[in-house]
Design an enzyme around this catalytic site. Structure first.
Site, PDB file in Angstrom:
ATOM      1  N   GLU A 193      -9.794  29.848 -23.710  1.00 38.92           N
ATOM      2  CA  GLU A 193     -11.143  29.462 -23.303  1.00 38.92           C
ATOM      3  C   GLU A 193     -11.093  28.847 -21.908  1.00 38.92           C
ATOM      4  OE1 GLU A 193     -14.727  26.728 -25.263  1.00 38.92           O
ATOM      5  OE2 GLU A 193     -12.645  26.149 -25.582  1.00 38.92           O
ATOM      6  N   LYS A 201     -19.894  32.117 -27.114  1.00 41.81           N
ATOM      7  CA  LYS A 201     -19.563  31.118 -28.130  1.00 41.81           C
ATOM      8  C   LYS A 201     -20.825  30.621 -28.833  1.00 41.81           C
ATOM      9  CE  LYS A 201     -17.308  26.539 -28.329  1.00 41.81           C
ATOM     10  NZ  LYS A 201     -16.684  25.518 -27.454  1.00 41.81           N
ATOM     11  N   CYS A 244     -12.955  28.591 -29.933  1.00 41.87           N
ATOM     12  CA  CYS A 244     -12.724  27.156 -30.078  1.00 41.87           C
ATOM     13  C   CYS A 244     -13.462  26.528 -31.264  1.00 41.87           C
ATOM     14  CB  CYS A 244     -13.060  26.435 -28.776  1.00 41.87           C
ATOM     15  SG  CYS A 244     -12.310  24.789 -28.633  1.00 41.87           S
TER      16      CYS A 244
END
Length: 312
Positions: free
Chosen positions: A55, A127, A168
């Protein structure tokens, strides 16, 4: 059609070698991309079919203002550089994420890219779950202050199998992984991350291994490591986990380095044959047609207990 052929080819091939980049990026995009270029060349030299980046592979800034000032649109120089690196080295690259300026120019997307060896963007995933938390013993984070969350599942068919894409903080939402594994038939799920150190020490490996075991997929979690600036550090420990839950790669706290892992698809097939959980998924219903209402706060519950001691 070409992506589907990659998918079929990956199924037929039993073993795949992949590279994982563990980065410590700062605010200088040019310097960060030079490191990516070096690691891509190394991955290609070692025979890797794909390179996985963490990321924020473009940069990590200090504060909302710097972050937005450094962010770019999809057609900007940073994505162009990632695409050129893939093409130059004839290497598939999963860009864990970059800071994408969205159309309204007021917020950004935390955007993961799947690039083929010609440098084409085959798929992108923004995300979904944003990191708005108060870290125990640390500072507060409000990713939603600058970032818009995505709303779609994404997969890409590649030479190493069908890849489901997460990022994440998504790791804490297992329903995503079940969807990508059991409905989208992913072989691999990415979890590129810049995980906090306090939570990384206690949650990182156990969550990644749990997702691999639950979904019977390979989990590839390229991570940031080390101190990016005086107020931001990442845990590191990029991991590759097989469908049985075995850790194939743990990169510790190394910075700006390449790890290599072998994905043996016989492990995937054997795990699914021995424990055919996908065949045992059973839709359930609530007896009343809906789940029970949200209980009151802890204080309200304690007040009810005092008013009705017989329930104690």
């Amino acid at each position: 059609k070409l992506q589907f052929l990659y998918f079929i080819g990956a199924i037929m091939k039993a073993v795949h070698k992949i590279g994982v980049a563990q980065l410590k990026v700062g605010p200088c995009k040019a310097a960060n991309l030079e490191i990516v270029e070096r690691l891509a060349a190394e991955a290609k030299g070692k025979g890797c079919e794909m390179l996985f980046l963490p990321e924020n592979a473009d940069f990590i800034g200090q504060g909302k203002e710097e972050t937005f000032a450094l962010s770019e649109k999809m057609d900007g120089e940073t994505v162009g550089t990632f695409k050129n690196i893939a093409k130059k080295h004839n290497l598939w690259i999963n860009v864990g994420s970059f800071h994408e300026v969205l159309e309204d120019d007021t917020k950004i997307g935390n955007t993961q890219l799947m690039l083929n060896a010609e440098g084409d963007v085959l798929e992108l995933y923004r995300k979904a779950h944003l990191f708005d938390v108060d870290v125990p013993g640390g500072r507060s984070y409000r990713e939603s202050a600058s970032t818009v969350g995505g709303s779609s599942y994404k997969t890409a068919d590649t030479p190493v199998g069908r890849v489901g894409m997460t990022t994440c903080y998504d790791l804490r939402f297992p329903y995503m992984y079940s969807e990508l594994a059991f409905r989208a038939h992913s072989d691999i799920i990415t979890v590129p991350s810049a995980f906090m150190v306090p939570t990384g020490k206690v949650h990182w490996e156990v969550l990644l291994r749990a997702r691999a075991i639950e979904t019977q997929t390979f989990i590839i979690a390229a991570a940031q490591a080390g101190a990016h600036n005086p107020t931001r550090s990442s845990y590191g420990h990029s991991l590759v986990v097989d469908p049985w839950g075995t850790v194939l790669l743990d990169m510790g706290d190394e910075e700006n380095t390449l790890g290599v892992a072998i994905l043996d698809f016989s492990t995937l097939h054997n795990t699914r044959e021995r424990l055919p959980v996908a065949q045992h998924i059973k839709p359930l219903t609530w007896p009343s047609g809906a789940p029970p209402p949200l209980p009151g706060s802890h204080t309200e519950i304690k007040q009810r207990e005092v008013q009705n001691p017989e329930v104690l």
